[in-house]
Design a protein around this motif. Structure first.
Motif, short mmCIF file in Angstrom:
data_model
loop_
_atom_site.label_atom_id
_atom_site.label_comp_id
_atom_site.label_asym_id
_atom_site.label_seq_id
_atom_site.Cartn_x
_atom_site.Cartn_y
_atom_site.Cartn_z
N UNK A 194 59.61 55.39 55.97
CA UNK A 194 59.02 55.06 54.69
C UNK A 194 59.92 54.06 53.96
N UNK A 195 59.30 53.26 53.12
CA UNK A 195 60.01 52.25 52.35
C UNK A 195 59.64 52.39 50.88
N UNK A 196 60.58 52.08 50.02
CA UNK A 196 60.31 52.08 48.59
C UNK A 196 60.16 50.64 48.11
N UNK A 197 59.17 50.44 47.28
CA UNK A 197 58.91 49.13 46.70
C UNK A 197 58.85 49.25 45.19
N UNK A 198 59.43 48.27 44.51
CA UNK A 198 59.37 48.17 43.06
C UNK A 198 58.39 47.05 42.72
N UNK A 199 57.49 47.36 41.82
CA UNK A 199 56.48 46.41 41.38
C UNK A 199 56.58 46.25 39.87
N UNK A 200 56.78 45.01 39.43
CA UNK A 200 56.79 44.72 38.00
C UNK A 200 55.54 43.92 37.67
N UNK A 260 56.35 54.63 47.42
CA UNK A 260 56.95 54.99 48.69
C UNK A 260 55.84 54.95 49.73
N UNK A 261 55.90 53.94 50.58
CA UNK A 261 54.83 53.67 51.54
C UNK A 261 55.44 53.27 52.88
N UNK A 262 54.59 53.14 53.87
CA UNK A 262 55.07 52.77 55.21
C UNK A 262 55.62 51.35 55.23
N UNK A 263 54.93 50.42 54.53
CA UNK A 263 55.32 49.01 54.57
C UNK A 263 54.59 48.25 53.46
N UNK A 264 54.89 46.98 53.34
CA UNK A 264 54.27 46.18 52.28
C UNK A 264 52.76 46.06 52.46
N UNK A 265 52.30 46.05 53.69
CA UNK A 265 50.86 45.96 53.94
C UNK A 265 50.14 47.17 53.34
N UNK A 266 50.72 48.35 53.50
CA UNK A 266 50.10 49.54 52.89
C UNK A 266 50.09 49.42 51.38
N UNK A 267 51.17 48.93 50.81
CA UNK A 267 51.22 48.76 49.36
C UNK A 267 50.16 47.76 48.91
N UNK A 268 50.00 46.68 49.63
CA UNK A 268 48.98 45.68 49.25
C UNK A 268 47.58 46.30 49.28
#
Length: 88
Positions: free
Chosen positions: A1-7, A53-61
């Motif tokens: 899993x990866x964490x991404x911050x979105x502003x 907290x998602x698998x990757x940026x594609x999942x976040x998109x």
């Protein structure tokens, strides 16, 4: 899993306020599923910060594409970056 911050930077405020209840319900669902760590608007309500907290940026998109705020076109992405926290 990866964490991404979105502003985000908000726009179309009247429309955003109309869509906000659906957006917040969507976020609550993501939180329950473990996809959202935390989220909230800035004190001046000009934007928001969200941590996923998602698998990757594609999942976040994909998650962003399904957000009611996206369809309503009420924000711009200021920053989207993978984050490597060192403390909980």
């Amino acid at each position: 899993m990866a964490r991404f911050v979105l502003q985000l930077s908000f726009k179309n405020n009247e429309r955003r306020l109309e869509v906000r209840p659906a957006h917040r319900e969507y976020l609550r669902d993501l939180l329950e599923k473990g996809k959202l760590v935390t989220a909230g608007p800035f004190a001046d309500d000009t934007g928001a910060l969200l941590v996923y907290e998602v698998a990757n940026e594609a999942e976040l998109r994909d998650i962003l594409a399904a957000d009611p705020y996206t369809e309503a076109d009420v924000y711009d992405i200021v920053q989207l970056t993978e984050w490597a926290p060192i403390l909980p």
